[in-house]
Design an enzyme around this catalytic site. Structure first.
Site, PDB file in Angstrom:
ATOM      1  N   GLN A 212      48.476 -49.946  40.782  1.00 39.42           N
ATOM      2  CA  GLN A 212      47.581 -50.591  41.792  1.00 39.42           C
ATOM      3  C   GLN A 212      47.223 -49.962  42.880  1.00 39.42           C
ATOM      4  O   GLN A 212      46.408 -50.318  44.066  1.00 39.42           O
ATOM      5  CB  GLN A 212      48.269 -51.897  42.272  1.00 39.42           C
ATOM      6  CG  GLN A 212      48.800 -52.903  41.376  1.00 39.42           C
ATOM      7  CD  GLN A 212      47.528 -53.713  40.349  1.00 39.42           C
ATOM      8  OE1 GLN A 212      46.630 -53.528  40.811  1.00 39.42           O
ATOM      9  NE2 GLN A 212      47.942 -54.196  39.489  1.00 39.42           N
TER      10      GLN A 212
ATOM     11  N   ASP B 243      54.851 -45.814  40.452  1.00 37.92           N
ATOM     12  CA  ASP B 243      53.937 -46.647  39.933  1.00 37.92           C
ATOM     13  C   ASP B 243      52.729 -46.900  40.354  1.00 37.92           C
ATOM     14  O   ASP B 243      52.492 -47.349  41.695  1.00 37.92           O
ATOM     15  CB  ASP B 243      54.470 -48.052  39.422  1.00 37.92           C
ATOM     16  CG  ASP B 243      53.640 -49.068  38.738  1.00 37.92           C
ATOM     17  OD1 ASP B 243      52.576 -48.606  38.345  1.00 37.92           O
ATOM     18  OD2 ASP B 243      54.327 -50.067  38.572  1.00 37.92           O
TER      19      ASP B 243
ATOM     20  N   LYS C 271      42.669 -50.294  34.509  1.00 41.16           N
ATOM     21  CA  LYS C 271      42.603 -51.040  35.569  1.00 41.16           C
ATOM     22  C   LYS C 271      41.619 -50.309  36.654  1.00 41.16           C
ATOM     23  O   LYS C 271      41.474 -50.682  37.988  1.00 41.16           O
ATOM     24  CB  LYS C 271      44.061 -51.090  36.407  1.00 41.16           C
ATOM     25  CG  LYS C 271      45.049 -52.151  35.768  1.00 41.16           C
ATOM     26  CD  LYS C 271      46.054 -52.106  36.565  1.00 41.16           C
ATOM     27  CE  LYS C 271      47.363 -52.789  35.704  1.00 41.16           C
ATOM     28  NZ  LYS C 271      47.106 -54.206  35.335  1.00 41.16           N
TER      29      LYS C 271
ATOM     30  N   HIS D 218      57.324 -54.336  39.438  1.00 47.80           N
ATOM     31  CA  HIS D 218      56.576 -54.834  38.005  1.00 47.80           C
ATOM     32  C   HIS D 218      57.590 -54.598  36.769  1.00 47.80           C
ATOM     33  O   HIS D 218      58.419 -53.679  36.868  1.00 47.80           O
ATOM     34  CB  HIS D 218      55.469 -54.183  37.719  1.00 47.80           C
ATOM     35  CG  HIS D 218      54.285 -54.547  36.590  1.00 47.80           C
ATOM     36  ND1 HIS D 218      54.702 -54.255  35.327  1.00 47.80           N
ATOM     37  CD2 HIS D 218      53.226 -55.541  36.513  1.00 47.80           C
ATOM     38  CE1 HIS D 218      53.775 -55.048  34.528  1.00 47.80           C
ATOM     39  NE2 HIS D 218      53.021 -55.689  35.087  1.00 47.80           N
TER      40      HIS D 218
ATOM     41  N   CYS E  84      54.623 -60.859  36.703  1.00 43.07           N
ATOM     42  CA  CYS E  84      55.691 -59.992  36.213  1.00 43.07           C
ATOM     43  C   CYS E  84      56.762 -59.676  37.265  1.00 43.07           C
ATOM     44  O   CYS E  84      57.775 -59.108  36.976  1.00 43.07           O
ATOM     45  CB  CYS E  84      55.411 -58.506  35.390  1.00 43.07           C
ATOM     46  SG  CYS E  84      54.051 -58.973  34.272  1.00 43.07           S
TER      47      CYS E  84
END
Lengths: 149, 410
Positions: free
Chosen positions: B202, B199, B225, B122, B363
């Protein structure tokens, strides 16, 4: 002309036709041509718009890039409509078109096939698709006028 | 396993919400998620019953809210199996990733050092490192993805070498939804002394996260999220690394002492990274969110979403005009296109049927070059989506044609 352009089937066909067979769909990149890159900040439309403007006349137009049905077909139709026109005539067409898309008052007779986009504002998020290429032509015209002064 | 019809009752956005005259089917959970009532109550409760600032207020209300704010940190720590002092509150995953790149990368990287990453990252994960490269002379190298776009341990092993100082990657790719082998990659990176920045944007909302077991050095995520409020995110870091990292933002609350000569004595982590008044109500909302997720149980959530994904793929595979890019990925992300239809046109058609999905390159622009398509449509599930949602989505997909997409305007 109004009855023909009132038929949704006809209007849909116009958009489909210009999406599947876009006109002026190449960049000449030759002397006398100016180019502008129109990349949407909010979606994936990504177009390069080109025009050859000499002594206030739009002698040629072109575009390339990746874009949706609405962006591609509106740019294609406009590229045909303003070709051969003076910059003043072209801006008048464009301003009427932008007024139509914005649901303001406009002169229907100037717009020919661009009438196909008269209901584009039904999908609010697509107004930018219907204007991204056209705003590229505006930038090129304004640039040419600045250079001329 | 939880009863999804009961779960849905907790979410105001899932009660009779309409879009384009159809009941809403929300499949853009990769972008953000809906909030259960308990989270909304935590946020509004702050403004209705407390509304005071944290830290150093010499009155009861301030003392009380300071404790609640720190309790939120403890809840998040417990959720990730970390220590409370290892949890920094930021404005979101993007701010967390920037803090790591500028605060740790700029301080420690030198000319010739290598930052290893993938083409599936991303923008928020990789762009800060592009800037670090400009300023330090370090270089970025990419781990080759498999043909399917997966990150394999084998390719990580091939890409690692002694100049690699930082390894940056998404635990779950936001475009393709593959669950990456975080633990194995981290072990390999550590063998060479590299620091691992993961990261989790997700991952954390969908998969049980145990930072001690994964052994990652940094892990970040955004609250919104995973059923929490917008405006707050988390930067987890091993404590000695947090202490060895410079703040990007300076100001009140982060310094213990300073004088007019410019001498600053910073507080210790995590306070030194939290200058200024934080999003207090969001911290309380995040606490309510992680408690909500823990009640459902993260393993249940992951299993439920995997099952929903399998069900959707089975049905979508029957549609010949669809191209699915990640049928094998186990998390609830479906990346697809409709043949001869531009992704945004298809997404607009789904909108007209009350179905929210996202068209774009999400992205991860570099990955798009790898997939050989300039755009995809992403449908992303969360635990409150149902098989009925999938059925509605599949039915709508059957009708996506250029004619129908253009027909929306008439």
């Amino acid at each position: 002309m109004s009855s023909y352009f009132d038929d949704p089937m006809v209007l849909r066909q116009i958009i489909m036709d210009h999406y599947e067979y876009p006109r002026n769909h190449e960049l000449k990149k030759q002397e006398g041509y100016a180019e502008v890159h129109m990349a949407s900040e909010s979606c994936i439309d990504d177009l390069f718009i080109e025009a050859k403007i000499k002594d206030g006349i739009i002698e040629d137009t072109g575009f390339e890039g990746t874009a949706c049905t609405i962006a591609t077909s509106s740019t294609s139709i406009m590229s045909e409509l303003i070709k051969g026109k003076t910059t003043k005539e072209a801006l008048e067409i464009i301003n009427n078109y932008l007024a139509m898309v914005d649901e303001r008052e406009y002169d229907e007779d100037m717009l020919e096939e661009l009438i196909a986009f008269k209901t584009v504002s039904k999908q609010a998020n697509r107004i930018k698709c219907a204007t991204i290429g056209i705003k590229g032509f505006v930038q090129l015209i304004e640039e040419s006028e600045k250079n001329h002064e | 396993m939880f009863d999804v019809s009961e779960v849905r009752k907790d979410f105001p956005m899932l009660q009779n919400k309409m879009m384009q005259n159809h009941p809403l089917v929300y499949l853009d959970n990769g972008a953000t998620t809906f909030k259960p009532q308990s989270v909304i109550d935590a946020v509004t409760g702050y403004y209705t019953t407390t509304s005071c600032n944290i830290h150093r207020g010499d009155y009861d209300l301030s003392f009380q809210i300071s404790s609640e704010y720190e309790n939120a940190r403890k809840s998040v720590a417990q959720f990730l199996n970390a220590e409370a002092k290892e949890i920094v509150f930021t404005s979101g995953a993007t701010a967390s990733l920037n803090q790591i790149a500028y605060g740790y990368g700029l301080k420690h990287l030198q000319k010739g050092d290598v930052i290893l990453t993938t083409e599936a990252e991303h923008a928020s994960s990789i762009l800060p490192w592009f800037k670090v490269v400009e300023q330090t002379g370090a270089v970025i190298e990419y781990i080759e993805l498999t043909e399917k776009g997966e990150l394999s341990v084998e390719n990580v092993r091939k890409a690692l070498h002694e100049k690699v100082k930082v390894v940056v990657f998404a635990a779950v790719s936001n475009v393709l939804g593959f669950k990456n082998p975080v633990k194995e990659i981290t072990r390999l990176a550590h063998e060479l002394g590299a620091v691992v920045v993961c990261d989790g944007a997700q991952w954390v909302p969908h998969v049980k996260t145990d930072v001690k077991d994964l052994d990652v050095d940094f892990m970040v995520f955004s609250a919104h999220k995973c059923c929490g409020p917008t405006g707050i995110g988390v930067l987890y870091g091993k404590y000695d690394l947090l202490e060895d990292m410079e703040p990007v933002v300076y100001g009140g609350g982060a310094n213990a002492r300073f004088d007019a000569c410019g001498n600053i004595l910073l507080k210790h982590a995590p306070a030194k990274f939290e200058a200024g008044t934080p999003a207090i109500e969001a911290a309380l909302g995040l606490k309510a969110a992680v408690e909500y997720l823990q009640k459902l149980d993260m393993d249940n959530i992951e299993a439920y979403e995997a099952d929903l994904k399998r069900y959707a793929i089975e049905k979508l595979k029957e549609l010949d005009h669809l191209m699915i890019y990640n049928a094998e990925a186990s998390t609830g992300i479906i990346a697809f296109n409709v043949k001869d239809v531009f992704a945004q046109d298809a997404a607009s058609y789904l909108n007209s049927q009350g179905i929210a999905v996202r068209a774009g390159n999400h992205c991860a622009k570099i990955l798009v070059q790898h997939l050989k398509t300039s755009e995809t449509i992403r449908a992303s599930f969360y635990f409150y989506n149902t098989k009925e949602d999938v059925d509605r989505f599949v039915e709508a997909c059957k009708n996506i044609t250029v004619e129908n997409c253009v027909g929306l305007f008439f």
